[in-house]
Write an enzyme that holds these catalytic residues in place. Structure first.
Site, mmCIF file in Angstrom:
data_model
loop_
_atom_site.group_PDB
_atom_site.id
_atom_site.type_symbol
_atom_site.label_atom_id
_atom_site.label_comp_id
_atom_site.label_asym_id
_atom_site.label_seq_id
_atom_site.Cartn_x
_atom_site.Cartn_y
_atom_site.Cartn_z
ATOM 1 N N HIS A 98 -6.493 41.343 2.319
ATOM 2 C CA HIS A 98 -7.767 40.100 2.155
ATOM 3 C C HIS A 98 -8.118 40.139 3.030
ATOM 4 O O HIS A 98 -8.140 39.460 3.890
ATOM 5 C CB HIS A 98 -5.917 39.518 1.792
ATOM 6 C CG HIS A 98 -6.559 38.108 1.199
ATOM 7 N ND1 HIS A 98 -7.657 37.587 0.364
ATOM 8 C CD2 HIS A 98 -6.850 36.626 1.600
ATOM 9 C CE1 HIS A 98 -7.758 36.637 0.269
ATOM 10 N NE2 HIS A 98 -7.337 35.961 0.780
ATOM 11 N N ASN A 107 -14.143 34.960 0.363
ATOM 12 C CA ASN A 107 -12.417 35.006 0.192
ATOM 13 C C ASN A 107 -12.954 35.092 -1.702
ATOM 14 O O ASN A 107 -12.730 34.241 -2.597
ATOM 15 C CB ASN A 107 -11.792 33.853 0.096
ATOM 16 C CG ASN A 107 -10.758 33.977 0.325
ATOM 17 O OD1 ASN A 107 -9.952 34.276 -0.772
ATOM 18 N ND2 ASN A 107 -9.512 33.066 0.855
ATOM 19 N N CYS A 126 -3.889 34.257 -3.341
ATOM 20 C CA CYS A 126 -4.928 35.310 -3.194
ATOM 21 C C CYS A 126 -3.526 37.055 -2.618
ATOM 22 O O CYS A 126 -4.171 38.067 -2.621
ATOM 23 C CB CYS A 126 -4.921 35.170 -1.407
ATOM 24 S SG CYS A 126 -5.951 33.988 -1.443
#
Length: 324
Positions: free
Chosen positions: A251, A281, A114
């Site tokens: 993020h 996500n 990520c």
């Protein structure tokens, strides 16, 4: 004078298939209300059968090039962040390069889960600062739907597919924090936390792609602490304070993590770019997706200070400070 890497174009692409939270209700012991309350996610996009990570990356790259007013052969290189490449090799970036019809330059992948886009941005910035390149496409692209355990309600409801891209171009600056472009980056990792977030497969272990595993409570605690710390570190390097930040572009993992991190930084939510509700996500794609969406809405003004930060498996985490 100092060479700076500035963003001159943003773009993103989301697969056509939209999956609402309700889709999970007849498959798992979960509900739309449960997912929204714990994550802030309402829907996400899933890639179609046969649609690959590089396919998504190509579309996002085209959009960023159009925004920058450039052609593929104006670009010196591609740095693509992904944990879900089309193949073990070659790099998905080379397939994006081919798909764009780009006949020159370099293309390679970066894998920091990520946090991948922040790591890719830092590497591209260094290449531009050193004079190795004038223009670089930095892309985050993921198809996390391909590595989900669809029986695990704690993970499979969180992730989506998508891609985002930015064009970085060299410009001359004065060498202080009034310059446009990337002002500072901060990168970190600590392998002892591997088992908190990982995929249980790989070429040299099981010979399979594997599925995502996560200890959510521990990841949450590490995320809030480490994201705020890395953002402060990058701001210190840039000679700036949180009071001077116009936008936090985090993020997009979980609304609770984003809110807690903003609070630790002393930033109101009005200064935070949020796309997690609509995208879920998307791992390395989440920051460039958010940048592109906010840019398309005209939210960033010339001279605005932006902070991006992310944490992912490894654990790997980092941040970047830039002036729009």
């Amino acid at each position: 004078m100092t060479r700076r890497a500035i963003i001159t174009g943003t773009g993103h692409y989301l697969p056509e298939r939209v999956v609402e939270n309700s889709w999970f209700e007849d498959k798992l012991d979960t509900s739309d209300e449960w997912i929204r309350a714990r994550t802030g996610i309402e829907r996400r996009h899933f890639a179609a059968e046969g649609q690959t990570t590089s396919d998504l990356g190509i579309q996002a790259a085209r959009a960023a090039l159009e925004k920058a007013g450039l052609q593929p052969d104006d670009i010196d290189g591609i740095v693509l962040a992904t944990s879900t490449p089309d193949f073990t090799f070659p790099a998905a970036a080379t397939m994006v390069q081919s798909g764009l019809g780009m006949t020159r330059g370099f293309a390679f992948d970066i894998q920091a889960v990520c946090a991948g886009f922040v790591f890719a941005l830092a590497n591209a910035d260094a290449m531009i600062r050193s004079g190795q390149a004038e223009r670089i496409l930095v892309i985050g692209a993921e198809t996390f739907s391909r590595i989900m355990d669809w029986t695990d309600r704690s993970t499979c409801v969180l992730f989506g597919d998508g891609a985002g891209a930015v064009v970085l171009e060299a410009r001359e600056g004065k060498g202080d924090n009034s310059d446009r472009g990337i002002l500072a980056c901060d990168l970190n990792s600590d392998g002892k936390y591997r088992e908190l977030l990982y995929v249980d497969g790989g070429v040299s272990t099981t010979g399979t792609a594997g599925q995502l595993r996560m200890q959510g409570n521990l990841v949450f605690r590490h995320s809030v602490e480490k994201l705020a710390k890395t953002a402060h570190a990058a701001l210190d390097k840039a000679g700036l304070t949180p009071d001077e930040v116009d936008w936090l572009v985090p993020h997009q993992a979980n609304l609770r993590i984003i809110s807690a991190t903003a609070q630790k930084m002393g930033l109101p939510m009005e200064k935070v770019v949020l796309t997690v509700a609509d995208h879920g996500n998307t791992s390395a794609a989440s920051i460039p997706l958010a940048l592109s969406v906010a840019d398309g809405e005209g939210r960033f003004k010339p001279g605005d200070v932006l902070v991006t930060e992310a944490i992912g498996g490894g654990l790997s985490w980092g941040s970047a400070v830039l002036r729009w």
